[in-house]
Design a protein around this motif. Sequence first.
Motif, mmCIF file in Angstrom:
data_model
loop_
_atom_site.group_PDB
_atom_site.id
_atom_site.type_symbol
_atom_site.label_atom_id
_atom_site.label_comp_id
_atom_site.label_asym_id
_atom_site.label_seq_id
_atom_site.Cartn_x
_atom_site.Cartn_y
_atom_site.Cartn_z
ATOM 1 N N THR A 95 24.163 0.320 19.622
ATOM 2 C CA THR A 95 23.836 0.985 18.520
ATOM 3 C C THR A 95 23.904 2.140 18.333
ATOM 4 O O THR A 95 24.756 2.890 19.407
ATOM 5 N N ALA A 96 24.092 3.075 17.009
ATOM 6 C CA ALA A 96 24.243 4.367 16.709
ATOM 7 C C ALA A 96 23.281 5.285 17.421
ATOM 8 O O ALA A 96 23.028 5.620 18.455
ATOM 9 N N GLU A 97 21.806 4.348 17.075
ATOM 10 C CA GLU A 97 20.682 5.060 17.601
ATOM 11 C C GLU A 97 20.145 4.372 18.496
ATOM 12 O O GLU A 97 19.881 3.468 18.543
ATOM 13 N N PRO A 98 19.581 5.201 19.436
ATOM 14 C CA PRO A 98 18.734 4.969 20.709
ATOM 15 C C PRO A 98 17.380 4.633 19.760
ATOM 16 O O PRO A 98 16.619 5.243 19.146
ATOM 17 N N PRO A 99 16.678 3.910 20.971
ATOM 18 C CA PRO A 99 15.063 3.670 20.471
ATOM 19 C C PRO A 99 14.259 4.289 21.180
ATOM 20 O O PRO A 99 14.083 5.245 21.662
ATOM 21 N N LYS A 100 13.004 3.814 20.563
ATOM 22 C CA LYS A 100 12.315 5.202 21.006
ATOM 23 C C LYS A 100 11.793 5.499 22.242
ATOM 24 O O LYS A 100 11.293 5.987 22.896
ATOM 25 N N ASP A 101 11.263 3.566 22.322
ATOM 26 C CA ASP A 101 10.607 3.465 23.733
ATOM 27 C C ASP A 101 11.287 2.775 24.799
ATOM 28 O O ASP A 101 11.349 1.330 24.465
ATOM 29 N N ALA A 102 12.252 3.692 25.261
ATOM 30 C CA ALA A 102 13.537 2.313 26.372
ATOM 31 C C ALA A 102 12.867 2.359 27.371
ATOM 32 O O ALA A 102 12.761 3.406 28.420
ATOM 33 N N LYS A 103 12.650 1.374 27.874
ATOM 34 C CA LYS A 103 12.544 0.815 29.569
ATOM 35 C C LYS A 103 13.428 1.030 30.247
ATOM 36 O O LYS A 103 14.174 1.545 31.327
ATOM 37 N N TYR A 104 15.027 0.996 30.051
ATOM 38 C CA TYR A 104 16.228 0.608 30.671
ATOM 39 C C TYR A 104 16.315 1.701 30.032
ATOM 40 O O TYR A 104 17.240 2.489 29.212
ATOM 41 N N TYR A 105 17.897 1.812 30.779
ATOM 42 C CA TYR A 105 18.975 2.689 30.529
ATOM 43 C C TYR A 105 20.287 2.556 30.777
ATOM 44 O O TYR A 105 20.606 1.564 31.304
ATOM 45 N N SER A 106 22.045 2.651 30.028
ATOM 46 C CA SER A 106 22.624 2.267 30.580
ATOM 47 C C SER A 106 23.784 4.004 29.365
ATOM 48 O O SER A 106 23.346 4.431 29.584
ATOM 49 N N ASP A 107 25.042 3.096 29.629
ATOM 50 C CA ASP A 107 26.103 4.362 28.841
ATOM 51 C C ASP A 107 26.025 3.929 27.435
ATOM 52 O O ASP A 107 27.227 4.958 26.394
ATOM 53 N N LYS A 108 25.636 3.126 27.029
ATOM 54 C CA LYS A 108 25.836 2.608 25.973
ATOM 55 C C LYS A 108 23.669 2.695 24.939
ATOM 56 O O LYS A 108 23.137 2.304 25.842
ATOM 57 N N ASN A 109 23.000 2.998 24.045
ATOM 58 C CA ASN A 109 22.433 2.288 23.318
ATOM 59 C C ASN A 109 22.701 1.617 22.883
ATOM 60 O O ASN A 109 23.220 0.764 22.520
ATOM 61 N N SER A 110 21.080 0.925 22.734
ATOM 62 C CA SER A 110 20.671 -0.368 22.042
ATOM 63 C C SER A 110 19.771 -0.943 22.037
ATOM 64 O O SER A 110 18.900 0.132 22.858
ATOM 65 N N ARG A 111 19.332 -1.366 20.559
ATOM 66 C CA ARG A 111 17.764 -2.203 20.493
ATOM 67 C C ARG A 111 17.311 -3.533 20.284
ATOM 68 O O ARG A 111 18.618 -4.022 20.235
ATOM 69 N N ALA A 112 16.581 -3.745 20.906
ATOM 70 C CA ALA A 112 16.152 -5.220 21.293
ATOM 71 C C ALA A 112 15.969 -5.962 19.907
ATOM 72 O O ALA A 112 16.534 -5.949 18.472
ATOM 73 N N ALA A 113 16.773 -6.780 20.087
ATOM 74 C CA ALA A 113 17.738 -8.073 19.665
ATOM 75 C C ALA A 113 17.116 -9.675 19.782
ATOM 76 O O ALA A 113 17.736 -9.130 21.176
ATOM 77 N N ASN A 114 17.461 -10.828 18.975
ATOM 78 C CA ASN A 114 17.309 -11.839 19.814
ATOM 79 C C ASN A 114 17.987 -12.606 18.440
ATOM 80 O O ASN A 114 17.941 -12.558 17.376
ATOM 81 N N PRO A 115 18.937 -14.066 18.716
ATOM 82 C CA PRO A 115 19.759 -14.594 17.768
ATOM 83 C C PRO A 115 18.042 -15.068 16.951
ATOM 84 O O PRO A 115 18.366 -15.176 15.529
ATOM 85 N N GLU A 116 16.864 -15.484 17.116
ATOM 86 C CA GLU A 116 15.893 -16.551 16.949
ATOM 87 C C GLU A 116 14.709 -16.383 17.433
ATOM 88 O O GLU A 116 14.915 -15.623 18.818
ATOM 89 N N ALA A 117 13.202 -15.968 16.672
ATOM 90 C CA ALA A 117 12.583 -16.092 17.841
ATOM 91 C C ALA A 117 10.994 -16.673 16.363
ATOM 92 O O ALA A 117 10.683 -16.863 15.282
ATOM 93 N N ASP A 118 9.757 -17.114 17.753
ATOM 94 C CA ASP A 118 9.309 -17.938 17.068
ATOM 95 C C ASP A 118 7.947 -16.910 16.686
ATOM 96 O O ASP A 118 6.815 -17.529 16.033
ATOM 97 N N LYS A 119 8.255 -16.106 17.604
ATOM 98 C CA LYS A 119 6.632 -15.145 16.900
ATOM 99 C C LYS A 119 7.725 -13.311 17.638
ATOM 100 O O LYS A 119 8.407 -12.754 17.731
ATOM 101 N N ILE A 120 6.303 -12.914 16.700
ATOM 102 C CA ILE A 120 6.844 -11.401 17.132
ATOM 103 C C ILE A 120 6.519 -10.869 18.088
ATOM 104 O O ILE A 120 4.951 -10.398 17.845
#
Length: 336
Positions: A95-120
Amino acid sequence: MPIAGTPRWSLRLEQAELTRLAWAFALSLALHALAYGSYHTGNKYHLWQNLHWPEWLRPPKVLTELLTPKKPPPPLLQREDYPLMFVNVSPAQATAEPPKDAKYYSDKNSRAANPEADKITEVPKIDGTQTEVAKTEDVPREKFTPLQPSPPAQPAQEAPPEIKPKPAYTPGDLTMAKPSPTPRTADGDANEAKPARPRTIRQALAQLQNSRPPGEKMKQEGGVRRRHEIASLDTKATPFGAYDAALVDAISQRWFTLLDQRDYASDSRGKVVLQFRLHHDGRITDMNMADNTAGEVLGLICQKAVLDPAPFAAWPSDMRRTLGEVRNIQFTFYYN
């Protein structure tokens, strides 16, 4: 009424005494001003540092270190300002924008996502199988296949020689055989060029865009509102993320190669935790096995996986400005 013969004392100074006192005061001021100006002028133009004093005039080393003002080192952006755990992020997850509170690091930004979820919740739902390594995709690895000798060719039955008419010889002509367009081995199979496994971090950087470290997807309960066909974690890109991605790839590839050469069949369980210092020029020092529940042999394989590709590439300038000259790294290998 004064008594005759008794001397008279007075606190009033004569004119000559006042003159001598004024000259002494002025001379003292001039000498102090000259010494002060000479000292600061010498420091400004580095005269005292370049002047070779006699041995008997040189101050002791300890006194010199105490008197010499030390320049404070340039401020460094500490490692603790970034997340401390690396995770691989594919181009599809970036993703272009970094997340606010990231637990991990890498060479690219990514935001938490999932194909589907039963709860938030605060973490995405990932339906993998293992819980030790943070990984959001199943990436199979190629099995190492050692070279096998070709079976001996069966002797062909000799056919009776066929008598052909002798061709006419024409001066200037050459008899040439058309070469095979594809080189073949002794058993008649065509040679196929296979990409070599990267043994250094430079080779890993070149192959990094089209390669992902193999491994199994993690299992994590949760769910977030953001939907994506590939689950992803909150990950922040850092100035050293690309370097660490290549570092992880080079070490993991060497680890898998060593295991395949020993015909490792996943018959052992445990983990090996290595701690070492990575210098800015790519050297590895102070290797320490902090934990080993997999056995001595598998622990030595992990050490070779780190040391064989070393020395690694020198740090990029941005990474060196961020981390300084050396960094402490902990690398964990899981056998399951």
